[in-house]
Design an enzyme around this catalytic site. Sequence first.
Site, PDB file in Angstrom:
ATOM      1  N   LYS A   6       9.959  19.529  70.465  1.00  0.00           N
ATOM      2  CA  LYS A   6      10.851  20.500  69.823  1.00  0.00           C
ATOM      3  C   LYS A   6      12.322  20.102  70.042  1.00  0.00           C
ATOM      4  O   LYS A   6      12.604  19.154  70.762  1.00  0.00           O
ATOM      5  CB  LYS A   6      10.584  21.904  70.363  1.00  0.00           C
ATOM      6  CG  LYS A   6       9.112  22.221  70.647  1.00  0.00           C
ATOM      7  CD  LYS A   6       8.212  22.266  69.421  1.00  0.00           C
ATOM      8  CE  LYS A   6       6.798  22.590  69.871  1.00  0.00           C
ATOM      9  NZ  LYS A   6       5.784  22.710  68.876  1.00  0.00           N
TER      10      LYS A   6
HETATM   11  C1  LIG Z   1       4.451  23.525  69.661  1.00  0.00           C
HETATM   12  C2  LIG Z   1       3.887  24.729  68.999  1.00  0.00           C
HETATM   13  C3  LIG Z   1       3.238  25.736  69.724  1.00  0.00           C
HETATM   14  C4  LIG Z   1       2.885  25.599  71.172  1.00  0.00           C
HETATM   15  O1  LIG Z   1       3.934  25.412  72.034  1.00  0.00           O
HETATM   16  P1  LIG Z   1       3.651  24.783  73.480  1.00  0.00           P
HETATM   17  O2  LIG Z   1       4.943  24.942  74.193  1.00  0.00           O
HETATM   18  O3  LIG Z   1       3.255  23.366  73.277  1.00  0.00           O
HETATM   19  O4  LIG Z   1       2.557  25.596  74.104  1.00  0.00           O
HETATM   20  C5  LIG Z   1       2.838  26.870  69.045  1.00  0.00           C
HETATM   21  N1  LIG Z   1       3.032  27.019  67.724  1.00  0.00           N
HETATM   22  C6  LIG Z   1       3.639  26.066  66.998  1.00  0.00           C
HETATM   23  C7  LIG Z   1       3.868  26.280  65.542  1.00  0.00           C
HETATM   24  C8  LIG Z   1       4.062  24.887  67.609  1.00  0.00           C
HETATM   25  O5  LIG Z   1       4.635  23.931  66.860  1.00  0.00           O
END
Ligand SMILES: *Cc1c(COP(=O)(O)O)cnc(C)c1O
Length: 364
Positions: free
Chosen positions: A180
């Site tokens: 992210k």
């Molecule tokens: C990355 C992601 C998650 C999960 O986040 P984590 O921090 O990896 O648990 C949930 N929903 C979406 C749309 C994502 O891209």
Amino acid sequence: MIPLMRPNLSEEDISSVVSVLRSGMLIQGREVEKLEKQMSDLTGASHAAAVSNGTATLHLALIALDIGPGDEVIVPAFSYVATANVVELVGAKCVFVDIDIRTFNINATKIEDAITPATKAIIPVHEFGLSADISEIMSIAQKHGLFVIEDAACALGATENGKAVGSFGHFGSFSLHPRKAITSGEGGVLTTSDASLHKKITILRNHGIEMQDGKMQFVAAGFNYRLTDFQAALVNSQMARLAAQIEYKQCLAEVYFRELTSDAFMLPSVPAGKNHTWQTFHVVVDDQLNRDEVISYLKEKNIGSNYGAQCIPAQIYYREKYSLDSEKLFPNAWRAFKQGLAIPLYELLNEEDIIYISKCLNNY
Ligand SMILES: *Cc1c(COP(=O)(O)O)cnc(C)c1O
């Protein structure tokens, strides 16, 4: 080699972690508080709770809203699988809705058809860094008395008509995974403007502990879903660059729009009133071509790429549980999963890199 993603961590970011380690205050200290303050300022939601990861924020939100067995939750058919897994984990039922192939976000006009007397909530995903049609979704939710948990894991800094994602729904869920915009390694933040929901979250993330008259009381069966202070420090240090980072990525995206001219790849759309934060630049490969062969071809050119997200009802667990014909019921989610291609776009790349990637794709 141009990998699909690489976080940009400065020496200053790294030093901020080291100073927390030296302080000996490793959890729930000043950096976590600062992160929560920054996230509430950034989104405009009154409260923010730092949590161990993005999936945990969604899980906590569902529990705080008392969603469980017998309840239905509407989720897009195309997202990272975590969006649906949390619904399963609280014992509720996922009801999938197809996406718009131009934005990869849930098709808001199809939501009402999926609502039943058992529907309790909608989890719209702001996929790849672009706000879903969140105002429209909020009106539908209000009309039917439903909760909205925004899965903004990919969309920190995204807005619709100037209002930040994470401030529309009852909850806004963010991930700080390295894939992210800014990262704590593992981490997440849950925003809300409802003080009592926020209080529930802070209790649930910390073993069900509530302070009553200066005494620790165990008032719920909680989790340990806390974030460490050194992880929070790492994100706080990057936070100051977020706006510039998004702006830079928007410039790089413009280079793709200018240079990636081959008809074989359908480029993403950015509807009016929204800013794309480009967590992922995601194109759709022509149906006549094999997407996995494009990934292999790019690898030979030293370019990392991958599919972008899953058609969730087509994954083994969901296929076996729900027996839905994804290709027929969710044709856009199916197509985005089968033909979707995420290509590199991040702070450590420059215009030449994007031109090179575009040229390679144009020559395919
Ligand atoms: C990355 C992601 C998650 C999960 O986040 P984590 O921090 O990896 O648990 C949930 N929903 C979406 C749309 C994502 O891209």
